[in-house]
Write a protein that holds these residues in place. Structure first.
Motif, PDB file in Angstrom:
ATOM      1  N   CYS A  70     -37.965   9.768  34.119  1.00 53.26           N
ATOM      2  CA  CYS A  70     -38.645   8.624  33.500  1.00 53.26           C
ATOM      3  C   CYS A  70     -40.160   8.811  33.538  1.00 53.26           C
ATOM      4  N   ALA A  71     -40.667   9.355  34.637  1.00 54.55           N
ATOM      5  CA  ALA A  71     -42.104   9.584  34.763  1.00 54.55           C
ATOM      6  C   ALA A  71     -42.584  10.601  33.720  1.00 54.55           C
ATOM      7  N   LEU A  72     -41.831  11.669  33.519  1.00 52.67           N
ATOM      8  CA  LEU A  72     -42.211  12.664  32.512  1.00 52.67           C
ATOM      9  C   LEU A  72     -42.189  12.066  31.112  1.00 52.67           C
ATOM     10  N   CYS A  73     -41.195  11.236  30.817  1.00 53.59           N
ATOM     11  CA  CYS A  73     -41.157  10.562  29.508  1.00 53.59           C
ATOM     12  C   CYS A  73     -42.372   9.659  29.341  1.00 53.59           C
ATOM     13  N   GLN A  74     -42.704   8.923  30.382  1.00 56.30           N
ATOM     14  CA  GLN A  74     -43.862   8.035  30.313  1.00 56.30           C
ATOM     15  C   GLN A  74     -45.148   8.856  30.148  1.00 56.30           C
ATOM     16  N   ASP A  75     -45.206  10.012  30.782  1.00 55.53           N
ATOM     17  CA  ASP A  75     -46.391  10.869  30.684  1.00 55.53           C
ATOM     18  C   ASP A  75     -46.633  11.351  29.255  1.00 55.53           C
ATOM     19  N   THR A  76     -45.593  11.415  28.430  1.00 59.50           N
ATOM     20  CA  THR A  76     -45.756  11.884  27.043  1.00 59.50           C
ATOM     21  C   THR A  76     -46.105  10.762  26.086  1.00 59.50           C
ATOM     22  N   ASP A  77     -46.341   9.578  26.580  1.00 54.00           N
ATOM     23  CA  ASP A  77     -46.556   8.425  25.710  1.00 54.00           C
ATOM     24  C   ASP A  77     -48.017   8.255  25.303  1.00 54.00           C
ATOM     25  N   LEU A  78     -48.657   9.333  24.935  1.00 50.51           N
ATOM     26  CA  LEU A  78     -50.015   9.270  24.383  1.00 50.51           C
ATOM     27  C   LEU A  78     -49.881   9.482  22.885  1.00 50.51           C
ATOM     28  N   LYS A  79     -50.074   8.444  22.134  1.00 53.09           N
ATOM     29  CA  LYS A  79     -49.780   8.463  20.699  1.00 53.09           C
ATOM     30  C   LYS A  79     -50.662   9.419  19.902  1.00 53.09           C
ATOM     31  N   TRP A  80     -51.832   9.775  20.413  1.00 53.76           N
ATOM     32  CA  TRP A  80     -52.717  10.641  19.632  1.00 53.76           C
ATOM     33  C   TRP A  80     -52.460  12.124  19.894  1.00 53.76           C
ATOM     34  N   PHE A  81     -51.382  12.453  20.632  1.00 61.54           N
ATOM     35  CA  PHE A  81     -51.003  13.846  20.861  1.00 61.54           C
ATOM     36  C   PHE A  81     -49.652  14.137  20.238  1.00 61.54           C
ATOM     37  N   ASP A  82     -49.516  15.321  19.689  1.00 63.61           N
ATOM     38  CA  ASP A  82     -48.215  15.837  19.285  1.00 63.61           C
ATOM     39  C   ASP A  82     -47.882  16.887  20.330  1.00 63.61           C
ATOM     40  N   TRP A  83     -47.045  16.525  21.283  1.00 62.10           N
ATOM     41  CA  TRP A  83     -46.760  17.385  22.439  1.00 62.10           C
ATOM     42  C   TRP A  83     -46.122  18.697  22.024  1.00 62.10           C
ATOM     43  N   CYS A  84     -45.436  18.729  20.900  1.00 62.39           N
ATOM     44  CA  CYS A  84     -44.708  19.927  20.485  1.00 62.39           C
ATOM     45  C   CYS A  84     -45.611  21.038  19.949  1.00 62.39           C
ATOM     46  N   VAL A  85     -46.829  20.708  19.525  1.00 64.15           N
ATOM     47  CA  VAL A  85     -47.695  21.745  18.956  1.00 64.15           C
ATOM     48  C   VAL A  85     -48.658  22.344  19.969  1.00 64.15           C
ATOM     49  N   GLY A  86     -48.674  21.817  21.181  1.00 67.21           N
ATOM     50  CA  GLY A  86     -49.508  22.388  22.235  1.00 67.21           C
ATOM     51  C   GLY A  86     -50.979  22.082  22.067  1.00 67.21           C
ATOM     52  N   TRP A  87     -51.782  22.716  22.923  1.00 62.94           N
ATOM     53  CA  TRP A  87     -53.220  22.469  22.944  1.00 62.94           C
ATOM     54  C   TRP A  87     -53.887  22.894  21.639  1.00 62.94           C
ATOM     55  N   GLU A  88     -53.624  24.108  21.192  1.00 57.83           N
ATOM     56  CA  GLU A  88     -54.283  24.616  19.989  1.00 57.83           C
ATOM     57  C   GLU A  88     -53.966  23.760  18.769  1.00 57.83           C
ATOM     58  N   VAL A  95     -63.234   3.970  29.683  1.00 58.96           N
ATOM     59  CA  VAL A  95     -63.589   4.294  31.053  1.00 58.96           C
ATOM     60  C   VAL A  95     -62.738   3.538  32.061  1.00 58.96           C
ATOM     61  N   GLU A  96     -62.554   2.237  31.862  1.00 63.29           N
ATOM     62  CA  GLU A  96     -61.817   1.461  32.852  1.00 63.29           C
ATOM     63  C   GLU A  96     -60.317   1.720  32.753  1.00 63.29           C
ATOM     64  N   GLU A  97     -59.626   1.478  33.862  1.00 63.19           N
ATOM     65  CA  GLU A  97     -58.189   1.713  33.902  1.00 63.19           C
ATOM     66  C   GLU A  97     -57.444   0.670  33.092  1.00 63.19           C
ATOM     67  N   HIS A  98     -56.412   1.119  32.423  1.00 64.00           N
ATOM     68  CA  HIS A  98     -55.579   0.226  31.637  1.00 64.00           C
ATOM     69  C   HIS A  98     -54.108   0.552  31.899  1.00 64.00           C
ATOM     70  N   PRO A  99     -53.209  -0.376  31.579  1.00 71.36           N
ATOM     71  CA  PRO A  99     -51.790  -0.131  31.850  1.00 71.36           C
ATOM     72  C   PRO A  99     -51.214   0.916  30.897  1.00 71.36           C
ATOM     73  N   TRP A 100     -50.121   1.529  31.314  1.00 68.67           N
ATOM     74  CA  TRP A 100     -49.390   2.466  30.456  1.00 68.67           C
ATOM     75  C   TRP A 100     -48.872   1.690  29.254  1.00 68.67           C
ATOM     76  N   SER A 101     -48.720   2.356  28.119  1.00 64.01           N
ATOM     77  CA  SER A 101     -48.236   1.653  26.927  1.00 64.01           C
ATOM     78  C   SER A 101     -46.734   1.395  26.987  1.00 64.01           C
ATOM     79  N   THR A 102     -46.031   2.083  27.872  1.00 58.48           N
ATOM     80  CA  THR A 102     -44.611   1.820  28.089  1.00 58.48           C
ATOM     81  C   THR A 102     -44.374   1.695  29.583  1.00 58.48           C
TER      82      THR A 102
END
Length: 143
Positions: free
Chosen positions: A104-122, A9-16
């Protein structure tokens, strides 16, 4: 279905950091040469599959070609991502980050380790359902 990090719930820093975009060379290169692809992947997941990667990529490209201000469109998704996953607004306002350092912002936006951005939502939703089912079955076997 929410693919967020549960209980966070609380805000935390970006991982990169904002300028640490070369940690993932593949994402860095794609974002540098064709930021619309990275934006499309991010937006499809944040919209929970209600919009497609291709459609958002096309909208981003059209805005960029007509106005050169696609950052105004992409910064809205950074705000959505930041709020959904509890990241701090860092180093400054989301709009300024995207307008001054969009790649750089878009690269940072993809830094969620529990997502595989290439396979999409489904793809992510089905992977997370399989993990949840395996955990549920494993938990019931312990009883």
């Amino acid at each position: 279905m929410s693919l967020t990090n549960p209980g966070n719930v609380e805000e935390h820093p970006w991982s990169t950091g904002l300028c640490d975009c070369c940690g993932d060379i593949k994402s860095c290169c794609i974002t540098f040469w064709c930021p619309c692809i990275t934006f499309g992947q991010i937006s499809e997941i944040l919209d929970k599959g209600e919009t497609s990667c291709v459609m958002n990529c096309a909208i981003y490209t059209l805005i960029y070609m007509l106005t050169s201000c696609a950052c105004l469109y992409s910064c809205c998704y950074r705000t959505k991502l930041r709020r959904e996953f509890g990241f701090k607004e860092d180093p400054c306002n989301d709009c300024l980050v995207h307008c001054c350092c969009m790649h750089c912002a878009l690269c940072q936006d993809t830094d969620l380790k529990w997502f595989d951005w290439c396979v999409g939502w489904e793809g992510n939703a089905s992977q997370h359902r399989e993990v949840a089912m395996a955990q549920r079955v494993e938990g019931s076997m312990r009883r």
